[in-house]
Design a protein around this motif. Structure first.
Motif, PDB file in Angstrom:
ATOM      1  N   TRP A  14     -10.363 -10.216   3.671  1.00 14.70           N
ATOM      2  CA  TRP A  14     -10.186 -11.498   4.370  1.00 14.70           C
ATOM      3  C   TRP A  14      -8.729 -11.950   4.357  1.00 14.70           C
ATOM      4  O   TRP A  14      -8.231 -12.542   5.318  1.00 14.70           O
ATOM      5  N   GLN A  72      -7.798   0.337  -7.807  1.00 18.51           N
ATOM      6  CA  GLN A  72      -7.526  -0.699  -6.811  1.00 18.51           C
ATOM      7  C   GLN A  72      -8.726  -1.601  -6.558  1.00 18.51           C
ATOM      8  O   GLN A  72      -8.751  -2.378  -5.613  1.00 18.51           O
ATOM      9  N   ASP A  93      -7.995   6.642  -8.407  1.00 16.27           N
ATOM     10  CA  ASP A  93      -7.033   5.739  -7.768  1.00 16.27           C
ATOM     11  C   ASP A  93      -7.722   4.591  -7.047  1.00 16.27           C
ATOM     12  O   ASP A  93      -7.251   3.461  -7.061  1.00 16.27           O
ATOM     13  N   ALA A 141      -1.002   3.653  -2.427  1.00 17.39           N
ATOM     14  CA  ALA A 141      -2.071   2.721  -2.843  1.00 17.39           C
ATOM     15  C   ALA A 141      -2.547   1.942  -1.621  1.00 17.39           C
ATOM     16  O   ALA A 141      -2.258   0.754  -1.481  1.00 17.39           O
ATOM     17  N   PRO A 142      -3.292   2.606  -0.734  1.00 17.78           N
ATOM     18  CA  PRO A 142      -3.637   1.953   0.541  1.00 17.78           C
ATOM     19  C   PRO A 142      -4.654   0.819   0.425  1.00 17.78           C
ATOM     20  O   PRO A 142      -4.861   0.090   1.378  1.00 17.78           O
ATOM     21  N   HIS A 143      -5.295   0.701  -0.735  1.00 17.07           N
ATOM     22  CA  HIS A 143      -6.313  -0.352  -0.853  1.00 17.07           C
ATOM     23  C   HIS A 143      -5.839  -1.530  -1.700  1.00 17.07           C
ATOM     24  O   HIS A 143      -6.654  -2.372  -2.078  1.00 17.07           O
ATOM     25  N   THR A 144      -4.552  -1.576  -2.018  1.00 14.33           N
ATOM     26  CA  THR A 144      -4.064  -2.708  -2.800  1.00 14.33           C
ATOM     27  C   THR A 144      -3.504  -3.763  -1.850  1.00 14.33           C
ATOM     28  O   THR A 144      -2.474  -3.552  -1.212  1.00 14.33           O
ATOM     29  N   ARG A 145      -4.224  -4.858  -1.757  1.00 15.06           N
ATOM     30  CA  ARG A 145      -3.863  -5.932  -0.834  1.00 15.06           C
ATOM     31  C   ARG A 145      -2.435  -6.412  -1.058  1.00 15.06           C
ATOM     32  O   ARG A 145      -1.692  -6.652  -0.118  1.00 15.06           O
ATOM     33  N   TYR A 146      -2.059  -6.552  -2.323  1.00  8.77           N
ATOM     34  CA  TYR A 146      -0.754  -7.096  -2.689  1.00  8.77           C
ATOM     35  C   TYR A 146       0.394  -6.365  -1.982  1.00  8.77           C
ATOM     36  O   TYR A 146       1.330  -6.989  -1.490  1.00  8.77           O
ATOM     37  N   ASN A 148      -3.083  -9.616 -10.121  1.00  3.83           N
ATOM     38  CA  ASN A 148      -2.445  -8.313  -9.904  1.00  3.83           C
ATOM     39  C   ASN A 148      -2.209  -7.569 -11.209  1.00  3.83           C
ATOM     40  O   ASN A 148      -2.149  -6.343 -11.233  1.00  3.83           O
ATOM     41  N   HIS A 167       6.295 -10.478  -6.352  1.00  2.00           N
ATOM     42  CA  HIS A 167       5.919 -11.746  -5.734  1.00  2.00           C
ATOM     43  C   HIS A 167       4.417 -11.876  -5.739  1.00  2.00           C
ATOM     44  O   HIS A 167       3.712 -10.942  -5.436  1.00  2.00           O
ATOM     45  N   GLU A 221     -14.228 -11.070  -6.462  1.00  2.00           N
ATOM     46  CA  GLU A 221     -13.022 -10.269  -6.181  1.00  2.00           C
ATOM     47  C   GLU A 221     -12.259  -9.958  -7.469  1.00  2.00           C
ATOM     48  O   GLU A 221     -11.787  -8.849  -7.676  1.00  2.00           O
ATOM     49  N   SER A 263      -4.846  -4.890 -12.060  1.00  2.00           N
ATOM     50  CA  SER A 263      -4.651  -3.545 -11.493  1.00  2.00           C
ATOM     51  C   SER A 263      -3.575  -2.810 -12.273  1.00  2.00           C
ATOM     52  O   SER A 263      -3.664  -1.596 -12.493  1.00  2.00           O
TER      53      SER A 263
END
Lengths: 326, 309
Positions: free
Chosen positions: A156, B273, B269, A97-102, B65, B56, B174, B68
């Motif tokens: 950001w 995201q 996918d 999941a390369p685009h999940t910031r978390y 989160n 976390h 966002e 998602s």
């Protein structure tokens, strides 16, 4: 015989139709990869690490689901303080999941903060090894975060996190050239701000980092003045203190007490906040003109000499030399 | 199929006949109680909203989160369900008609074999479409409620901290990108298209297969290999650079020309995201899915056209 003939015809037709669509498919795939809509092929090493899960992972729509489960595994590894495993698992997670910031933020945080703090307190290891492991964890966290930025240059929050890491008093001692770290932190905050989506404190943090770069004080002063004039919300104690020291740096001959009162409003407030600034040795902020201002303000306010921060011992800056002394 | 339905099917236009057969196939599959799966999906969709996985999260995210997570669980389940249904349901159709002897009755009438096959395929696709639409509805409802909750919390926090309107708008955008939107619907269509292609392939295999089991196994194999079609194409296209042997080149060429490239549908996918699926890309995906489905349907007919029973 007829079945064989039909099969041959069908195969030939399939090949012709396949040849017609191949250039379109290939171009579409290239377009999807370029725009980041489908991830690039997994590297062979990653495929091996995924093992049997790889088959499931290849299927679209399931990659992020599998990443969720790997995240659970990473959480267990974190609670058991198996830092090597945490790093390896997060490598897999961000591949899925390369685009999940978390995931990028959590992975970097585990390495640069949790693992690094663990090695400060891990008494079973000799001091030199703990020091090296601490430094390596911070560098690994930084590398991971920068990989996240390369994958998501418009995010950001990832840029801001790079700024946090490089200007954190508990982390920047891990980098050899600290002036360079502050400069890179300022640049990271600036890029976060340039996305237009950053939270308000990020642009102030950019100034806080830049003010610590020797030789760029004039540039920092210009920015500090702009923020100061822009909004009352920017009149935070740190920004006012930095504006003071940067003004003092620009013109050392001016009346420091007058400058302090002009910026902070009252002598009491100026004395209190400049006193705090003087004691913040860990942050490595510049202190031009602060000693002179505190001296004069203390005298005017009849502060006993022993209570003036100037005459109190400065807290020793904590750092690797202290943490790993034994 | 009833006498009346068969009679009207044989007398009407191609479209009319296909629709009658499709409706019959749809009803036949519904009687197999496949919609029970929707109850499981409902549990999964609701669980993804309420179960708090150990992780976390910074206070500023205000639980975004989980948005998602809802999409990830829901679309993952939709993917599994639609592909399994497409393969298994299609693999069942022809053998069941042979077993019930319905096939002989239908083919004894002046019903073109293409109409029969297209009708059967359309029946399966209708079932997948209805199932996905219901699952989509539930996912969007859950996602909408949760997104509103997250947005309200974020708004309260931003107001308390005195953030500028621009910053609040940016944070809102966002979060909304993670909520229900047109890209998410595009992803659901991608799930449908992939299962449509798979159903057409299963139909083609079932025209020469000897058993339901064979059709199912081979279809699943094709499905898996379809995900590596792009690799095979790359091997063929760049084989000169890598110095591949003739056999490897030939093998990779065959795989890339005969099988569909399922990786193209992996845009799902990115949408999960929070990515955006542009309309032109969506259009191209629909075109590719349609191309594959039509080709494999005609291939099925070609094999089935003069098959003797």
């Amino acid at each position: 015989m007829r079945l064989v003939r039909k099969s041959m015809i069908l195969l030939a037709v399939a090949l012709v139709f396949g040849a017609i669509r191949m250039p379109f498919e290939s171009a579409l795939r290239g377009e999807l990869e370029k725009s980041g809509l489908i991830p690039r092929e997994l590297e062979v090493g990653t495929k091996q690490k995924l093992g049997q899960t790889f088959a499931a992972v290849s299927l679209g729509g399931l990659r992020t689901l599998v990443a969720t489960f790997y995240n659970l595994r990473a959480f267990s590894e974190f609670t058991e303080q198996r830092w090597g495993d945490v790093a390896r698992t997060f490598d897999l997670i961000v591949t899925l999941a390369p685009h999940t910031r978390y995931y990028w933020e959590t992975g970097y945080w585990h390495q640069a903060y949790n693992a690094a703090s663990y090695y400060i307190n891990e008494e079973k290891l000799p001091a030199e090894r703990r020091r090296e492991a601490w430094r390596e964890s911070i560098h690994a966290g930084r590398d991971f975060l920068e990989r996240g930025i390369r994958n998501n240059p418009d995010d950001w929050s990832l840029w801001a996190n790079k700024g946090f890491l490089l200007s954190d008093p508990n982390k920047f001692p891990a980098f050899r050239d600290q002036a360079k770290s502050f400069e890179e932190a300022a640049e990271a905050y600036r890029k976060a701000e340039a996305t237009g989506r950053a939270l308000p404190y990020v642009k102030r943090f950019s100034l806080y980092a830049l003010a610590r770069v020797p030789g760029r004080e004039d540039e920092a002063l210009e920015i500090a003045r702009r923020f100061y004039n822009e909004s009352e919300r920017n009149h935070t104690p740190t920004l006012l203190s930095l504006l003071f020291v940067l003004e003092a740096h620009a013109d050392a001959s001016q009346d420091m007490e007058e400058l302090a009162v002009r910026l902070f409003g009252t002598k009491e407030k100026a004395f209190e906040q400049l006193g705090t600034h003087w004691q913040r040795t860990r942050d490595r902020f510049p202190v031009y003109g602060v000693a002179e201002a505190l001296q004069r303000l203390g005298k005017d306010l009849d502060i006993p000499a022993g209570e003036n921060p100037l005459n109190q011992p400065l807290p020793p800056p904590p750092g690797p030399d202290q943490w790993f002394s034994q | 199929m009833s006498q009346a339905a068969t009679a009207s099917a044989s007398q009407g236009s191609h479209t009319g006949r296909i629709l009658v057969i499709a409706t019959h196939a749809f009803t036949q599959l519904m009687r197999m109680k496949v919609f029970y799966f929707l109850a499981i999906f409902a549990v999964i969709a609701l669980a993804s909203n309420f179960i708090s996985l150990p992780q976390h999260e910074g206070p500023e995210s205000m639980g975004s989160n989980v948005l998602s997570q809802i999409k990830s669980w829901s679309l993952g389940t939709m993917t599994l369900f639609s592909v399994v249904l497409a393969i298994v349901a299609t693999a069942l159709l022809l053998p069941k008609d042979i077993e019930d002897r319905t096939l002989y009755t239908v083919l004894a009438k002046p019903v073109p074999r293409f109409d029969y096959l297209a009708g059967k395929l359309l029946g399966v696709l209708m079932l997948i479409f209805v199932s996905l639409a219901l699952m989509d509805l539930l996912m969007v409802a859950v996602l909408q409620v949760r997104t509103s909750m997250v947005l309200t919390q974020q708004q309260e926090m931003a107001t308390a901290l005195g953030w500028s309107q621009g910053t609040i708008d940016s944070m809102r955008a966002e979060t909304e990108a993670l909520g229900p939107n047109w890209s998410l619907q595009g992803a659901v269509v991608a799930v449908f298209l992939r299962s449509a292609v798979m159903a057409a392939i299963a139909l083609m295999i079932s025209t020469f297969s000897t058993s339901t089991l064979f059709t199912t196994i081979v279809s699943f194999l094709v499905y898996f290999i379809g995900y590596f079609q792009a690799d095979a194409r790359d091997v063929y296209l760049h084989s000169g650079e890598a110095g591949q042997g003739v056999l490897a080149r030939l093998g990779s060429l065959l795989v890339s020309l005969i099988l569909p490239d399922f990786q193209l549908f992996n845009v799902i996918d990115t949408v999960i995201q929070g990515g955006v699926l542009p309309l032109d890309v969506f259009g191209k995906l629909v075109f590719v899915g349609f191309y594959y489905t039509v080709f494999y349907t005609f291939a099925s007919w070609f094999i089935f056209a003069d098959k003797e029973f």
